[in-house]
Design an enzyme around this catalytic site. Structure first.
Site, short mmCIF file in Angstrom:
data_model
loop_
_atom_site.label_atom_id
_atom_site.label_comp_id
_atom_site.label_asym_id
_atom_site.label_seq_id
_atom_site.Cartn_x
_atom_site.Cartn_y
_atom_site.Cartn_z
N LYS A 1 -2.20 2.72 11.09
CA LYS A 1 -0.96 3.48 11.09
C LYS A 1 -0.41 3.54 9.66
O LYS A 1 -0.77 2.69 8.83
CB LYS A 1 0.05 2.87 12.06
CG LYS A 1 0.76 1.62 11.53
CD LYS A 1 1.91 1.24 12.43
CE LYS A 1 2.75 0.14 11.82
NZ LYS A 1 3.57 0.54 10.69
N ASP B 1 -3.70 -0.22 16.24
CA ASP B 1 -2.34 -0.76 16.26
C ASP B 1 -2.48 -2.26 16.43
O ASP B 1 -2.83 -2.74 17.52
CB ASP B 1 -1.55 -0.15 17.42
CG ASP B 1 -0.09 -0.59 17.44
OD1 ASP B 1 0.22 -1.65 16.85
OD2 ASP B 1 0.74 0.11 18.05
N HIS B 2 -2.23 -3.02 15.37
CA HIS B 2 -2.52 -4.46 15.43
C HIS B 2 -1.68 -5.19 16.47
O HIS B 2 -2.07 -6.26 16.93
CB HIS B 2 -2.32 -5.10 14.05
CG HIS B 2 -0.90 -5.15 13.59
ND1 HIS B 2 -0.31 -4.14 12.87
CD2 HIS B 2 0.06 -6.09 13.76
CE1 HIS B 2 0.94 -4.46 12.60
NE2 HIS B 2 1.19 -5.63 13.12
N LYS C 1 -2.68 -8.60 19.93
CA LYS C 1 -2.07 -9.88 20.26
C LYS C 1 -2.39 -10.25 21.70
O LYS C 1 -2.35 -9.42 22.60
CB LYS C 1 -0.55 -9.81 20.04
CG LYS C 1 -0.17 -9.54 18.58
CD LYS C 1 1.31 -9.50 18.38
CE LYS C 1 1.67 -9.17 16.94
NZ LYS C 1 1.16 -10.16 15.98
N GLU D 1 12.69 -8.84 12.82
CA GLU D 1 12.08 -9.46 11.65
C GLU D 1 13.17 -10.08 10.80
O GLU D 1 14.24 -9.49 10.61
CB GLU D 1 11.33 -8.43 10.82
CG GLU D 1 10.17 -7.75 11.54
CD GLU D 1 9.49 -6.71 10.67
OE1 GLU D 1 8.48 -7.06 10.03
OE2 GLU D 1 9.99 -5.57 10.59
N ASP E 1 8.36 3.28 11.30
CA ASP E 1 7.45 2.17 10.98
C ASP E 1 7.13 1.31 12.19
O ASP E 1 6.00 0.81 12.31
CB ASP E 1 8.07 1.31 9.88
CG ASP E 1 7.10 0.29 9.31
OD1 ASP E 1 5.96 0.68 8.99
OD2 ASP E 1 7.47 -0.89 9.20
N HIS F 1 4.44 0.87 17.56
CA HIS F 1 4.30 -0.43 18.22
C HIS F 1 5.12 -0.51 19.51
O HIS F 1 4.61 -0.90 20.57
CB HIS F 1 4.78 -1.54 17.28
CG HIS F 1 4.00 -1.69 16.03
ND1 HIS F 1 2.65 -1.44 15.96
CD2 HIS F 1 4.35 -2.08 14.78
CE1 HIS F 1 2.22 -1.67 14.73
NE2 HIS F 1 3.23 -2.04 14.01
N LYS G 1 14.98 -5.10 10.35
CA LYS G 1 14.64 -6.08 9.33
C LYS G 1 15.87 -6.91 8.99
O LYS G 1 17.00 -6.49 9.19
CB LYS G 1 14.10 -5.38 8.08
CG LYS G 1 12.70 -4.80 8.28
CD LYS G 1 12.10 -4.31 6.99
CE LYS G 1 10.64 -3.93 7.17
NZ LYS G 1 9.78 -5.09 7.50
#
Length: 506
Positions: free
Chosen positions: A165, A194-195, A199, A233, A252, A257, A357
């Site tokens: 991405k 998509d990391h 998970k 985050e 982002d 995600h 963030k």
């Protein structure tokens, strides 16, 4: 103590191949890809006939590239065994060149052929684009022009393309990128990665829902009051100010995600766990999300930008004071929205999403809040606490279910109780990066956990109206939340208007 279970998919070594990593000298390769490949080898899931070809502009040769990967595996991987790494290390090679130069791809072709010969790999090639997004289409086009893409079903082996991405920055750019990729590769050859989907807890959502009869009957509008999805985050932009100042939280994190997490929660049972059956159901969810009209964007979305504050006792600067960020930037570092999935299962059940963030805690979780009991049999507020199922994705992978029970003793008193399962209960920590499963799936051709072109475009159709309104009406209150808080107060009001509140991450 570990647990044993039946394997749904038989473990086998991945298909032999040469993996060409464009951006092979970059941070993603160092922190994630190289350690993940080593971990696969350590667990016997990487073919012995395997080689890596790094492609980048940096001034490396084969030996210095191998030294860089060695340091990466030692620093970011799990248990390091020198002899095991040595077998993989000798089949690592490097090509220096520009991504927009046709001559680079001639060198790549030659080096892939040499690497295949040295490692004994057949004609299979996995092209991984670990580059800035402006090169995705360019690299795919050059690979096609250089005849490095084998047609589907070619007896000489397969070709696959892995794309990180972002998949565009709006609907129009996503459609343009898809056209470029599909001009060189077939859709079945493209793996949009998509990391988050790598998970373990995320992968467990489908198993949890559809293989346990206790949950699926209550997984609908009759029993669920609302759903919350949080990606919080504590970090700032961490040296990515130039990129982030053109992206923001909505692009982002939320659009990709978080929408994938929403799909896993909301999708209908697939007819099988085959890739296309699962992805078809995900697309249906995205298609069913109600598109927001301009006035609804103002009512159902919140954007924010962090000011200065404190994180874990340390003072941190405001977003506008971060390196490579415009000091008058209006980009969002926080985004929240209320969405509805307009289908039979989820009609009138709100989905609340928030990400940001420099928030108070690093946490990713999904909260399924159930409806209250229809009749209160106890006086006052007794028995009024709702039941919640919380899927904690990071940093602590676990699932918890909260309810109430009577406190022992003669006085009628209730206390919250939590049943909890930690993913560590099923096995030991392997030092996984989250990329192992996804890379392995690319090598065996399983696209279940990857975005399809229509999924990408449907997701952009949901957020593009929001981006348009935000672009037209510049924020006047930025920065509107201090670093170390839970975001702007307007986000609290978003739920309070509905008589609800955000579940505070514990």
């Amino acid at each position: 103590m570990g647990a044993t279970g039946k394997a749904i998919r038989t473990a086998r070594a991945a298909d032999p191949c040469v993996m060409a990593i464009f951006g092979g000298a970059g941070d993603l390769t160092k922190r994630k890809l190289a350690p993940a490949l080593y971990n696969l080898a350590h667990h016997g899931l990487l073919a012995s006939q395997f080689a890596i070809v790094g492609v980048a502009m940096d001034d490396y040769d084969d030996e210095s590239f191998r030294a860089r990967l060695t340091e990466a595996v030692q620093s970011h991987g799990g248990v390091f065994e020198p002899d095991e790494w040595a077998r993989l290390r000798r089949n690592c090679f490097y090509v220096r060149g520009k991504f927009d130069d046709a001559a680079t791809y001639q060198k790549v072709a030659e080096r892939i052929a040499a690497a295949a010969k040295a490692s004994g790999a057949p004609g299979n090639a996995l092209y991984y684009l670990a580059t800035p997004p402006q090169f995705f289409g360019t690299i795919a086009t050059h690979l096609g022009t250089a005849s490095l893409v084998k047609p589907v079903g070619d007896a000489g082996g397969w070709s696959r393309l892995v794309v990180e991405k972002p998949f565009g920055r709006d609907l129009a750019s996503a459609q343009a990128l898809n056209r470029q990729l599909l001009a060189a590769f077939d859709e079945t050859q493209i793996f949009r990665i998509d990391h988050y989907l790598g998970k373990e807890t995320v992968q467990n959502i489908l198993m949890f829902r559809f293989l346990n009869g206790i949950f699926e009957p209550i997984w609908n509008r009759r029993y669920v009051d609302h759903v919350q999805i949080l990606v919080a985050e504590t970090l700032g932009v961490e040296g990515r100010g130039a990129y982030y100042d053109t992206a923001g939280a909505l692009r982002d994190i939320l659009q990709n995600h978080m929408f994938q997490l929403l799909c896993l929660v909301a999708m209908e049972p697939p007819v099988s766990f085959e890739a296309e059956d699962v992805r078809n159901e995900k697309v249906k969810v995205l298609h069913a999300i109600r598109r927001l009209k301009d006035e609804e964007v103002l009512q159902q979305t919140v954007r924010g930008q962090y000011g200065s504050g404190a994180i874990e006792g340390h003072d941190v600067p405001a977003y506008r004071a971060e390196p490579s960020v415009d000091p008058t930037s209006s980009i969002d570092t926080y985004a929240a929205m209320k969405l509805y999935v307009e289908n039979w299962r989820w009609a009138d059940v709100p989905f609340y999403l928030r990400t940001g963030k420099r928030l108070a805690k690093h946490d990713t979780e999904i909260v399924i809040q159930f409806r209250r009991a229809p009749l209160t049999l106890l006086p006052g507020e007794c028995g009024q606490q709702p039941n919640r199922l919380v899927i904690h994705i990071q940093p602590d992978e676990r699932i918890s279910l909260s309810f109430q029970a009577k406190v022992p003793g003669p006085v009628l008193q209730l206390a919250p109780v939590e049943l909890q399962f930690s993913y560590r209960d099923l096995g030991e920590d392997t030092g996984a990066t989250g990329y192992e499963t996804l890379i392995y799936d690319c090598m065996i051709g399983d696209s279940t956990q990857f975005h399809r072109a229509d999924m990408v475009e449907e997701a952009w159709k949901v957020v593009t109206p929001v981006l348009d309104v935000w672009q037209a009406l510049q924020p006047r209150d930025f920065p509107n939340y201090p670093a170390g808080s839970w975001g702007p107060t307007a986000a609290d009001a978003l739920l309070e208007r509905d008589g609800r509140q955000w579940v505070v991450a514990v």
